[in-house]
Design a protein around this motif. Structure first.
Motif, PDB file in Angstrom:
ATOM      1  N   ALA A 188       0.834  -1.204   0.000  1.00 26.15           N
ATOM      2  CA  ALA A 188       0.000   0.000   0.000  1.00 26.15           C
ATOM      3  C   ALA A 188       0.869   1.255   0.000  1.00 26.15           C
ATOM      4  CB  ALA A 188      -0.935  -0.007   1.204  1.00 26.15           C
ATOM      5  N   ALA A 189       1.945   1.241   0.756  1.00 25.95           N
ATOM      6  CA  ALA A 189       2.846   2.391   0.791  1.00 25.95           C
ATOM      7  C   ALA A 189       3.523   2.591  -0.564  1.00 25.95           C
ATOM      8  CB  ALA A 189       3.884   2.213   1.884  1.00 25.95           C
ATOM      9  N   LEU A 190       3.954   1.508  -1.180  1.00 27.86           N
ATOM     10  CA  LEU A 190       4.590   1.611  -2.496  1.00 27.86           C
ATOM     11  C   LEU A 190       3.584   2.088  -3.539  1.00 27.86           C
ATOM     12  CD1 LEU A 190       7.184   1.209  -4.105  1.00 27.86           C
ATOM     13  CD2 LEU A 190       6.422  -1.117  -4.579  1.00 27.86           C
ATOM     14  N   ALA A 191       2.360   1.609  -3.476  1.00 29.06           N
ATOM     15  CA  ALA A 191       1.328   2.048  -4.418  1.00 29.06           C
ATOM     16  C   ALA A 191       1.026   3.539  -4.249  1.00 29.06           C
ATOM     17  CB  ALA A 191       0.061   1.226  -4.221  1.00 29.06           C
ATOM     18  N   THR A 192       1.015   4.006  -3.017  1.00 24.79           N
ATOM     19  CA  THR A 192       0.808   5.434  -2.768  1.00 24.79           C
ATOM     20  C   THR A 192       1.960   6.250  -3.336  1.00 24.79           C
ATOM     21  OG1 THR A 192      -0.424   4.903  -0.758  1.00 24.79           O
ATOM     22  CG2 THR A 192       0.413   7.146  -0.971  1.00 24.79           C
ATOM     23  N   LEU A 193       3.178   5.785  -3.140  1.00 25.73           N
ATOM     24  CA  LEU A 193       4.349   6.476  -3.680  1.00 25.73           C
ATOM     25  C   LEU A 193       4.309   6.500  -5.202  1.00 25.73           C
ATOM     26  CD1 LEU A 193       7.088   7.836  -3.033  1.00 25.73           C
ATOM     27  CD2 LEU A 193       8.117   5.571  -3.257  1.00 25.73           C
ATOM     28  N   VAL A 194       3.940   5.381  -5.810  1.00 25.18           N
ATOM     29  CA  VAL A 194       3.838   5.315  -7.268  1.00 25.18           C
ATOM     30  C   VAL A 194       2.772   6.292  -7.764  1.00 25.18           C
ATOM     31  CG1 VAL A 194       3.103   3.850  -9.188  1.00 25.18           C
ATOM     32  CG2 VAL A 194       4.721   2.976  -7.516  1.00 25.18           C
ATOM     33  N   GLY A 195       1.650   6.347  -7.080  1.00 26.67           N
ATOM     34  CA  GLY A 195       0.591   7.273  -7.478  1.00 26.67           C
ATOM     35  C   GLY A 195       1.027   8.722  -7.392  1.00 26.67           C
ATOM     36  N   PHE A 196       1.656   9.089  -6.299  1.00 27.38           N
ATOM     37  CA  PHE A 196       2.105  10.468  -6.113  1.00 27.38           C
ATOM     38  C   PHE A 196       3.161  10.849  -7.137  1.00 27.38           C
ATOM     39  CE2 PHE A 196       5.131  13.458  -4.203  1.00 27.38           C
ATOM     40  CZ  PHE A 196       4.299  14.551  -4.026  1.00 27.38           C
TER      41      PHE A 196
END
Length: 53
Positions: A8-16
């Motif tokens: 979830a943290a990596l997905a948030t970073l990818v999105g940002f």
């Protein structure tokens, strides 16, 4: 649970960073974003392997 939170943290970073890369598509910024995401992905994979051992 740790793997789910890491994903979830990596997905948030990818999105940002993806939004940043699409809004300001300069070559040098995109290269830095790709390097950053590559290092974060590598860290997530190696941390996940270390937890399972």
């Amino acid at each position: 649970m740790k793997k789910l939170m890491a994903f979830a943290a990596l997905a948030t970073l990818v999105g940002f960073l993806g939004i940043l890369g699409f809004r300001v598509p300069t070559l040098d910024l995109v290269m830095v974003l790709v390097l950053t995401l590559g290092l974060a992905g590598y860290d997530m994979v190696t941390s996940a392997k270390r937890d399972s051992e």
